[in-house]
Design an enzyme around this catalytic site. Structure first.
Site, PDB file in Angstrom:
ATOM      1  N   TRP A 194       0.866  -1.189   0.000  1.00 39.89           N
ATOM      2  CA  TRP A 194       0.000   0.000   0.000  1.00 39.89           C
ATOM      3  C   TRP A 194       0.900   1.235   0.000  1.00 39.89           C
ATOM      4  CZ3 TRP A 194      -0.217   3.940   3.759  1.00 39.89           C
ATOM      5  CH2 TRP A 194      -1.092   4.977   3.423  1.00 39.89           C
ATOM      6  N   GLU A 236      -3.066  -2.818  -2.541  1.00 40.67           N
ATOM      7  CA  GLU A 236      -4.224  -2.282  -1.797  1.00 40.67           C
ATOM      8  C   GLU A 236      -4.533  -0.852  -2.225  1.00 40.67           C
ATOM      9  OE1 GLU A 236      -3.482  -2.041   2.408  1.00 40.67           O
ATOM     10  OE2 GLU A 236      -5.562  -1.513   2.889  1.00 40.67           O
ATOM     11  N   LYS A 238      -7.132   2.704  -2.336  1.00 39.01           N
ATOM     12  CA  LYS A 238      -7.741   3.542  -1.308  1.00 39.01           C
ATOM     13  C   LYS A 238      -8.433   4.725  -1.972  1.00 39.01           C
ATOM     14  CE  LYS A 238      -6.026   5.911   2.841  1.00 39.01           C
ATOM     15  NZ  LYS A 238      -5.172   5.697   4.001  1.00 39.01           N
ATOM     16  N   ASP A 269      -9.749  -3.170   1.586  1.00 42.10           N
ATOM     17  CA  ASP A 269      -9.802  -2.737   2.989  1.00 42.10           C
ATOM     18  C   ASP A 269     -11.189  -2.126   3.213  1.00 42.10           C
ATOM     19  OD1 ASP A 269      -9.674  -0.687   5.132  1.00 42.10           O
ATOM     20  OD2 ASP A 269      -7.558  -1.216   5.266  1.00 42.10           O
ATOM     21  N   HIS A 272     -11.665   1.710   2.878  1.00 38.07           N
ATOM     22  CA  HIS A 272     -11.052   2.428   1.763  1.00 38.07           C
ATOM     23  C   HIS A 272     -12.006   2.830   0.654  1.00 38.07           C
ATOM     24  CE1 HIS A 272      -6.603   1.409   2.690  1.00 38.07           C
ATOM     25  NE2 HIS A 272      -7.251   1.954   3.698  1.00 38.07           N
ATOM     26  N   HIS A 296      -8.858  -6.708   4.382  1.00 41.37           N
ATOM     27  CA  HIS A 296      -8.497  -6.037   5.637  1.00 41.37           C
ATOM     28  C   HIS A 296      -9.796  -5.681   6.342  1.00 41.37           C
ATOM     29  CE1 HIS A 296      -4.156  -4.350   4.791  1.00 41.37           C
ATOM     30  NE2 HIS A 296      -4.204  -5.665   4.869  1.00 41.37           N
ATOM     31  N   ASP A 304     -11.954   6.908   6.710  1.00 37.45           N
ATOM     32  CA  ASP A 304     -11.105   5.732   6.950  1.00 37.45           C
ATOM     33  C   ASP A 304     -10.427   5.851   8.316  1.00 37.45           C
ATOM     34  OD1 ASP A 304      -9.605   3.428   6.542  1.00 37.45           O
ATOM     35  OD2 ASP A 304      -8.018   4.501   5.453  1.00 37.45           O
ATOM     36  N   ASP A 306     -10.148   3.735  10.797  1.00 37.03           N
ATOM     37  CA  ASP A 306      -9.501   2.540  11.351  1.00 37.03           C
ATOM     38  C   ASP A 306      -9.898   2.249  12.786  1.00 37.03           C
ATOM     39  OD1 ASP A 306      -7.667   1.357   9.247  1.00 37.03           O
ATOM     40  OD2 ASP A 306      -7.048   3.455   9.174  1.00 37.03           O
ATOM     41  N   ASP A 336      -6.971  -4.613  10.015  1.00 33.50           N
ATOM     42  CA  ASP A 336      -6.323  -3.310   9.878  1.00 33.50           C
ATOM     43  C   ASP A 336      -7.098  -2.247  10.640  1.00 33.50           C
ATOM     44  OD1 ASP A 336      -4.680  -1.283   9.194  1.00 33.50           O
ATOM     45  OD2 ASP A 336      -5.062  -1.328   7.051  1.00 33.50           O
TER      46      ASP A 336
HETATM   47  C1  RNT Z   1      -3.621   2.353   4.839  1.00 31.38           C
HETATM   48  C2  RNT Z   1      -3.806   0.920   4.528  1.00 31.38           C
HETATM   49  C3  RNT Z   1      -2.724   0.011   4.988  1.00 31.38           C
HETATM   50  C4  RNT Z   1      -2.187   0.382   6.340  1.00 31.38           C
HETATM   51  C5  RNT Z   1      -1.146  -0.576   6.867  1.00 31.38           C
HETATM   52  C6  RNT Z   1      -0.472  -0.046   8.087  1.00 31.38           C
HETATM   53  O1  RNT Z   1      -4.750   3.101   4.664  1.00 31.38           O
HETATM   54  O2  RNT Z   1      -5.029   0.469   5.020  1.00 31.38           O
HETATM   55  O3  RNT Z   1      -3.151  -1.299   4.953  1.00 31.38           O
HETATM   56  O4  RNT Z   1      -3.185   0.566   7.271  1.00 31.38           O
HETATM   57  O5  RNT Z   1      -0.275  -0.884   5.862  1.00 31.38           O
HETATM   58 ZN    ZN Z   2      -5.491  -1.703   4.985  1.00 27.71          ZN
END
Ligand code: RNT
Ligand code: ZN
Length: 429
Positions: A194, A236, A238, A269, A272, A296, A304, A306, A336
């Site tokens: 990523w 990955e 986003k 993810d 994302h 993820h 986003d 997390d 994640d």
């Molecule tokens: C970032 C991505 C990625 C990270 C990790 C730490 O938006 O989701 O996966 O969170 O690589």
């Molecule tokens: Zn991620």
């Protein structure tokens, strides 16, 4: 305050038996669902215990750089040893098998400055030894952020060739390290790429950075490097990042096409995409073309963010989708999320248990029954049954997963986290 489960083992068994009959009425074999749930590895991200900080020794301080955890709860892991101690604790409280998902900037270099393009397998020797001893696989991630050469928002798609080459070397190093980990531990190592590249405001050229990103990845994945198939590379995408609101070079469209044309794994993810989009709906669209996917699990709140995964509709829908098409074995499952505002070890346990719960929830879905009703045009019956499944005795099946794995049932793990906080985490500041 007590968090103990009031259920004895015999009661858990009895509840499970009762639940099994109720699910069997709709054609669901819960024994099988429990066994399957306890077979699937979840890749446990190393970055929740230290707020995505890493353990690099640096020449110069680097500000932020791509990802940020918010909060300042005490007890952050400050070294590899502390992080490993935390993960050992976490794993003791989780049912089912786990892998460790390691990021390149968690290298351990004995006080030496080693830049990202020069990282080698030996800088991860402690992790590999620990994984061997804990009988755990490792997955890997190159770290294309939190670095002076990432501070203007571009890495692999940078207009400056020397910057691009630096990051290409890092990408190659990550693949060599993944291959070495696979040699040491056996099996595959998922290596997930990523990169934060993007722009805050209207780029006048959205094309060239994307062309450069293709070129850079083609160099990283060059077959002439001779890296074996045990290194399973994923990409990955986003939607946007903080300070990159207008443009993300590696969008999902970009990587979906890249992965398909280059035979790479696509990573979805959950955080994302636009908040009204759900990856649950995207899975079947991608799986029509891809053999496998990397997921993820995360929880975006408004963006986003997390947040720690909980058993939300979003997460359940992902696993319902996979279960309904028998596609559980076609995914690699990773976590994640990162929250620095609460006990970080509890965050791990909550998010990982929720993810495995969602996996089980998918596996006890009466998919065939529902699909038959749908085929017959009995749509109200289908919706009614879907609704009723939500209040089936799912907790009895989940408790059995915990009992079978010998980990705390119900919320009783909270007491262990409290003891760990007073015995270990509170001494860290
Ligand atoms: C970032 C991505 C990625 C990270 C990790 C730490 O938006 O989701 O996966 O969170 O690589
Ligand atoms: Zn991620």
């Amino acid at each position: 305050m007590s968090y103990e489960s009031k259920l004895t083992d015999a009661q858990i068994e009895a509840n499970f038996k009762q639940a099994a009959e109720q699910y069997a009425a709709f054609g669901v074999d819960v024994e099988k669902a429990v066994d399957k749930t306890l077979e699937i590895p979840i890749s446990l991200h190393c970055w929740q215990a230290d707020d995505v900080g890493g353990f690099e020794v640096k020449d110069e301080a680097v500000e932020g750089g791509g990802i940020m955890a918010t909060g300042n709860y005490p007890g952050r892991a400050r070294s590899g040893d502390e992080l490993r101690q935390d993960i050992d604790k976490v794993v003791d409280l989780l049912p089912g098998p786990h892998r460790l998902n390691l990021h390149a900037f968690y290298c351990e270099t004995d006080g030496e400055v080693v830049d990202r393009d020069a990282l080698e397998p030996k800088h991860f020797a402690k992790w590999i030894d620990w994984a061997k001893a804990s009988n755990m696989g490792i997955d890997f991630n190159p770290t294309y952020f939190a670095h002076a050469k990432a501070n203007d928002g571009f890495t692999l798609s940078h207009s400056d060739k020397t910057v691009r080459e630096f990051w290409i070397q890092h990408g190659i190093a990550s693949r060599q390290i993944s291959e070495a980990i696979s040699k040491a531990l056996g099996g595959e190592v998922v290596n997930n790429h990523w990169a934060p590249d993007g722009a805050k405001d209207h780029p006048a050229d959205r094309w060239t950075p994307r062309e450069r990103l293709v070129e850079s990845f083609d160099a990283i994945f060059d077959e002439k490097l001779g890296i074996g198939p045990e290194c399973v590379d994923a990409v990955e995408g986003k939607l946007f990042g903080l300070g990159m609101e207008d443009y993300t070079v590696g969008s999902n469209d970009f990587y979906a096409n890249y992965a398909l044309s280059r035979n790479k794994l696509l990573c979805l993810d959950m955080g994302h995409f636009h908040p009204t989009e759900s990856i649950a709906d995207k899975i079947s669209a991608h799986m029509a073309f891809h053999e496998k996917l990397l997921i993820h699990t995360s929880r975006p709140i408004r963006w986003d963010s997390d947040h720690v995964v909980v058993l939300s509709d979003d997460v359940r829908n992902v696993f319902l989708e996979l279960a309904r098409n028998n596609a559980i074995d076609r995914m690699y499952l990773a976590l994640d999320f990162f929250d620095a505002s609460i006990n970080r070890i509890a965050a791990y346990v909550i998010g990982t248990r929720a993810t495995r719960k969602a996996l089980l929830y998918g596996l006890v879905d009466p998919s065939e029954y529902l699909q038959k009703l749908e085929c017959e045009g009995k749509l109200a019956q289908k919706l009614g049954l879907m609704e009723d499944m939500k209040t089936m005795p799912f907790s009895a099946v989940w408790d059995m997963c915990c009992l079978k794995s010998g980990v705390p049932v119900g919320a009783s793990w909270i007491a262990e986290i409290e003891a760990y906080e007073s015995g270990v985490l509170s001494k860290r500041n």
